[in-house]
Design a protein around this motif. Structure first.
Motif, PDB file in Angstrom:
ATOM      1  N   HIS A 105       0.815  -1.218   0.000  1.00 55.86           N
ATOM      2  CA  HIS A 105       0.000   0.000   0.000  1.00 55.86           C
ATOM      3  C   HIS A 105       0.848   1.267   0.000  1.00 55.86           C
ATOM      4  O   HIS A 105       0.366   2.333   0.392  1.00 55.86           O
ATOM      5  CB  HIS A 105      -0.922   0.010   1.236  1.00 55.86           C
ATOM      6  N   VAL A 106       2.090   1.141  -0.435  1.00 51.19           N
ATOM      7  CA  VAL A 106       3.014   2.282  -0.348  1.00 51.19           C
ATOM      8  C   VAL A 106       2.471   3.514  -1.059  1.00 51.19           C
ATOM      9  O   VAL A 106       2.568   4.640  -0.537  1.00 51.19           O
ATOM     10  CB  VAL A 106       4.402   1.900  -0.917  1.00 51.19           C
ATOM     11  N   HIS A 107       1.898   3.354  -2.240  1.00 48.61           N
ATOM     12  CA  HIS A 107       1.395   4.514  -2.985  1.00 48.61           C
ATOM     13  C   HIS A 107       0.291   5.232  -2.215  1.00 48.61           C
ATOM     14  O   HIS A 107       0.233   6.467  -2.191  1.00 48.61           O
ATOM     15  CB  HIS A 107       0.892   4.078  -4.367  1.00 48.61           C
ATOM     16  N   LEU A 108      -0.575   4.469  -1.565  1.00 47.62           N
ATOM     17  CA  LEU A 108      -1.625   5.072  -0.747  1.00 47.62           C
ATOM     18  C   LEU A 108      -1.029   5.775   0.460  1.00 47.62           C
ATOM     19  O   LEU A 108      -1.432   6.897   0.806  1.00 47.62           O
ATOM     20  CB  LEU A 108      -2.612   3.986  -0.288  1.00 47.62           C
ATOM     21  N   TYR A 109      -0.056   5.141   1.099  1.00 52.41           N
ATOM     22  CA  TYR A 109       0.602   5.742   2.270  1.00 52.41           C
ATOM     23  C   TYR A 109       1.284   7.055   1.909  1.00 52.41           C
ATOM     24  O   TYR A 109       1.261   8.016   2.686  1.00 52.41           O
ATOM     25  CB  TYR A 109       1.638   4.778   2.853  1.00 52.41           C
ATOM     26  N   LYS A 110       1.913   7.101   0.733  1.00 50.18           N
ATOM     27  CA  LYS A 110       2.600   8.325   0.306  1.00 50.18           C
ATOM     28  C   LYS A 110       1.620   9.490   0.221  1.00 50.18           C
ATOM     29  O   LYS A 110       1.898  10.599   0.704  1.00 50.18           O
ATOM     30  CB  LYS A 110       3.278   8.107  -1.047  1.00 50.18           C
ATOM     31  N   GLU A 111       0.477   9.243  -0.378  1.00 50.87           N
ATOM     32  CA  GLU A 111      -0.536  10.292  -0.524  1.00 50.87           C
ATOM     33  C   GLU A 111      -1.081  10.712   0.842  1.00 50.87           C
ATOM     34  O   GLU A 111      -1.227  11.911   1.116  1.00 50.87           O
ATOM     35  CB  GLU A 111      -1.668   9.794  -1.419  1.00 50.87           C
ATOM     36  N   GLN A 112      -1.357   9.727   1.699  1.00 48.76           N
ATOM     37  CA  GLN A 112      -1.877  10.032   3.031  1.00 48.76           C
ATOM     38  C   GLN A 112      -0.866  10.837   3.843  1.00 48.76           C
ATOM     39  O   GLN A 112      -1.233  11.821   4.505  1.00 48.76           O
ATOM     40  CB  GLN A 112      -2.219   8.736   3.767  1.00 48.76           C
ATOM     41  N   LEU A 113       0.394  10.434   3.772  1.00 47.85           N
ATOM     42  CA  LEU A 113       1.431  11.093   4.551  1.00 47.85           C
ATOM     43  C   LEU A 113       1.605  12.541   4.112  1.00 47.85           C
ATOM     44  O   LEU A 113       1.726  13.452   4.948  1.00 47.85           O
ATOM     45  CB  LEU A 113       2.741  10.326   4.402  1.00 47.85           C
ATOM     46  N   GLN A 114       1.613  12.788   2.822  1.00 47.67           N
ATOM     47  CA  GLN A 114       1.729  14.156   2.323  1.00 47.67           C
ATOM     48  C   GLN A 114       0.550  15.006   2.774  1.00 47.67           C
ATOM     49  O   GLN A 114       0.722  16.157   3.203  1.00 47.67           O
ATOM     50  CB  GLN A 114       1.821  14.153   0.796  1.00 47.67           C
ATOM     51  N   ASN A 115      -0.646  14.442   2.700  1.00 50.53           N
ATOM     52  CA  ASN A 115      -1.840  15.182   3.114  1.00 50.53           C
ATOM     53  C   ASN A 115      -1.830  15.473   4.610  1.00 50.53           C
ATOM     54  O   ASN A 115      -2.218  16.561   5.046  1.00 50.53           O
ATOM     55  CB  ASN A 115      -3.106  14.407   2.737  1.00 50.53           C
ATOM     56  N   TRP A 116      -1.389  14.485   5.421  1.00 54.00           N
ATOM     57  CA  TRP A 116      -1.334  14.677   6.872  1.00 54.00           C
ATOM     58  C   TRP A 116      -0.378  15.812   7.230  1.00 54.00           C
ATOM     59  O   TRP A 116      -0.709  16.681   8.030  1.00 54.00           O
ATOM     60  CB  TRP A 116      -0.873  13.394   7.556  1.00 54.00           C
ATOM     61  N   ILE A 117       0.799  15.784   6.621  1.00 59.30           N
ATOM     62  CA  ILE A 117       1.800  16.800   6.952  1.00 59.30           C
ATOM     63  C   ILE A 117       1.354  18.172   6.465  1.00 59.30           C
ATOM     64  O   ILE A 117       1.431  19.172   7.197  1.00 59.30           O
ATOM     65  CB  ILE A 117       3.164  16.417   6.360  1.00 59.30           C
ATOM     66  N   ARG A 118       0.869  18.238   5.250  1.00 58.81           N
ATOM     67  CA  ARG A 118       0.407  19.516   4.700  1.00 58.81           C
ATOM     68  C   ARG A 118      -0.715  20.110   5.567  1.00 58.81           C
ATOM     69  O   ARG A 118      -0.691  21.291   5.923  1.00 58.81           O
ATOM     70  CB  ARG A 118      -0.088  19.315   3.269  1.00 58.81           C
ATOM     71  N   GLY A 119      -1.684  19.282   5.931  1.00 57.76           N
ATOM     72  CA  GLY A 119      -2.816  19.755   6.724  1.00 57.76           C
ATOM     73  C   GLY A 119      -2.409  20.182   8.120  1.00 57.76           C
ATOM     74  O   GLY A 119      -2.861  21.219   8.620  1.00 57.76           O
ATOM     75  N   ASN A 120      -1.533  19.412   8.755  1.00 57.51           N
ATOM     76  CA  ASN A 120      -1.139  19.724  10.131  1.00 57.51           C
ATOM     77  C   ASN A 120      -0.259  20.967  10.212  1.00 57.51           C
ATOM     78  O   ASN A 120      -0.395  21.768  11.137  1.00 57.51           O
ATOM     79  CB  ASN A 120      -0.414  18.526  10.757  1.00 57.51           C
ATOM     80  N   VAL A 121       0.661  21.133   9.264  1.00 55.10           N
ATOM     81  CA  VAL A 121       1.508  22.322   9.279  1.00 55.10           C
ATOM     82  C   VAL A 121       0.689  23.559   8.911  1.00 55.10           C
ATOM     83  O   VAL A 121       0.955  24.659   9.417  1.00 55.10           O
ATOM     84  CB  VAL A 121       2.718  22.149   8.339  1.00 55.10           C
ATOM     85  N   SER A 122      -0.306  23.411   8.061  1.00 56.67           N
ATOM     86  CA  SER A 122      -1.198  24.531   7.744  1.00 56.67           C
ATOM     87  C   SER A 122      -1.919  25.001   8.997  1.00 56.67           C
ATOM     88  O   SER A 122      -2.110  26.209   9.210  1.00 56.67           O
ATOM     89  CB  SER A 122      -2.225  24.124   6.682  1.00 56.67           C
ATOM     90  N   ALA A 123      -2.323  24.038   9.852  1.00 60.50           N
ATOM     91  CA  ALA A 123      -3.033  24.370  11.086  1.00 60.50           C
ATOM     92  C   ALA A 123      -2.097  24.924  12.139  1.00 60.50           C
ATOM     93  O   ALA A 123      -2.480  25.780  12.940  1.00 60.50           O
ATOM     94  CB  ALA A 123      -3.754  23.132  11.619  1.00 60.50           C
ATOM     95  N   CYS A 124      -0.851  24.431  12.158  1.00 52.94           N
ATOM     96  CA  CYS A 124       0.113  24.877  13.171  1.00 52.94           C
ATOM     97  C   CYS A 124       1.522  24.770  12.607  1.00 52.94           C
ATOM     98  O   CYS A 124       2.043  23.662  12.447  1.00 52.94           O
ATOM     99  CB  CYS A 124      -0.004  24.021  14.441  1.00 52.94           C
ATOM    100  N   PRO A 125       2.165  25.882  12.283  1.00 52.83           N
ATOM    101  CA  PRO A 125       3.522  25.840  11.713  1.00 52.83           C
ATOM    102  C   PRO A 125       4.521  25.096  12.596  1.00 52.83           C
ATOM    103  O   PRO A 125       5.389  24.397  12.094  1.00 52.83           O
ATOM    104  CB  PRO A 125       3.895  27.315  11.579  1.00 52.83           C
TER     105      PRO A 125
END
Length: 334
Positions: free
Chosen positions: A147-167
């Motif tokens: 499931h690496v391809h799915l994990y890559k997308e999820q991981l990018q979204n998690w980091i992008r969303g969390n840093v957007s909420a809190c630098p």
């Protein structure tokens, strides 16, 4: 109530208060002050009671330094590097890139413990602020290599969303030695020297990777110094960091196997955690007795530490499990 509406409300306060008796006016003003604090984005009350990002970088460096030096045993190199790294990043007004540290060493040497000390000091981990510290366990979150391809997308979204909420978000990745190859490279764009990515600034984020890979190399160097009657304090940290980066890049049991993060020098610090000697295990046992509320028993401390010092077979200089099982051993022995 949104902030603009709240501002209008407080403009009207002087006109409303004279119509009230003194007691009601006091209650009204007190309630108004509390309301203002709750709806102001980064007020002390809102940050105490509700979720609030640590945008003012309130890390007390002297407290972190004291915690690391007093609570972490036998890891002078790791403590030295971590303090230098935090100091450089936290007190920079606008870091050019996120702080990226990779912790390496045998199990039980303090990698998770040090990361928890950083997290606790950066954000007092009550329920409201826990959302700004993100802990990813490979065996839990990335357990299927297919499931690496799915994990890559999820991981990018998690980091992008969390840093957007809190630098000033903190990301901790454990069990890196079990991470599917290539997965961690998916976050490479967020770790580089970029001003912003799609309007999001990542320079205040902190990434910590916990990895058993490289532990054997660290132990090999420490043991060589001991056999040559040299102090572990004299091990050159720059040389050890260079050897670590090469070791985990070639190691197929490393999440950084042939990783672009290493090729492009995006990991700022390779932090070595040395194997723990008998005297360090004794310190762990003594501290655990204190934590569990037992008096210091030197005979018990010696007994547990001797039983845990098992490597190499002949010298029995180090504990192959570090202090990992100290708590359970103390519980069974008291």
């Amino acid at each position: 109530m949104k902030l603009p509406n709240a501002a209008v409300f407080f403009i009207l306060v002087p006109a409303l208060v004279p119509a009230l008796d003194p007691f009601s006016a006091s209650l009204f003003m007190g309630g108004a002050a509390i309301t203002w604090q709750l709806f102001s984005p980064h007020s002390w009350l809102r940050c105490s009671l509700l979720e609030c990002c640590n945008v003012k970088d309130t890390l007390n460096f002297s407290v972190v330094k004291m915690d690391l030096e007093r609570k972490v045993f036998g890891q002078h190199l790791a403590v030295q590097i971590v303090l230098r790294a935090l100091n450089a990043n936290i007190y920079s007004k606008r870091p050019k890139k996120p702080l990226v540290m990779s912790f390496h060493g045998w199990t039980g040497t303090g990698k998770s413990f040090v990361s928890s000390i950083i997290a606790e000091n950066l954000y007092r981990l009550n329920a409201a602020k826990r959302r700004f510290v993100h802990h990813y366990s490979t065996v839990l979150h990335f357990s299927h290599a297919s499931h690496v391809h799915l994990y890559k997308e999820q991981l990018q979204n998690w980091i992008r969303g969390n840093v957007s909420a809190c630098p000033r978000s903190l990301f901790i990745f454990s069990e890196m030695d079990q991470m599917p190859h290539g997965l961690i490279d998916s976050i490479m764009p967020f770790l580089g020297y970029r001003e912003e990515i799609d309007g999001v600034y990542y320079g205040k984020a902190i990434f910590i990777f916990l990895n058993n890979a490289g532990g054997d190399k660290i132990t090999e160097i420490a043991l060589d110094y001991w056999r040559r009657q040299k102090r572990r304090e004299d091990i050159p940290v720059k040389e050890l960091q260079h050897l670590l980066s090469e070791e985990i890049f070639r190691n197929t049991n490393s999440g950084f196997f042939q990783s672009q993060l290493i090729q492009k020098n995006l990991i700022d610090y390779f932090v070595p955690f040395l194997p723990l000697e008998y005297k360090h295990v004794k310190q762990c046992v003594r501290e655990e007795l204190r934590v569990q509320g037992h008096p210091e028993d030197e005979d018990l401390i010696t007994e547990i530490a001797l039983a845990m010092t098992d490597y190499p077979n002949e010298e029995r200089l180090y504990s192959s499990k570090g202090c990992k099982t100290v708590a359970s051993r103390v519980t069974l022995s008291t």
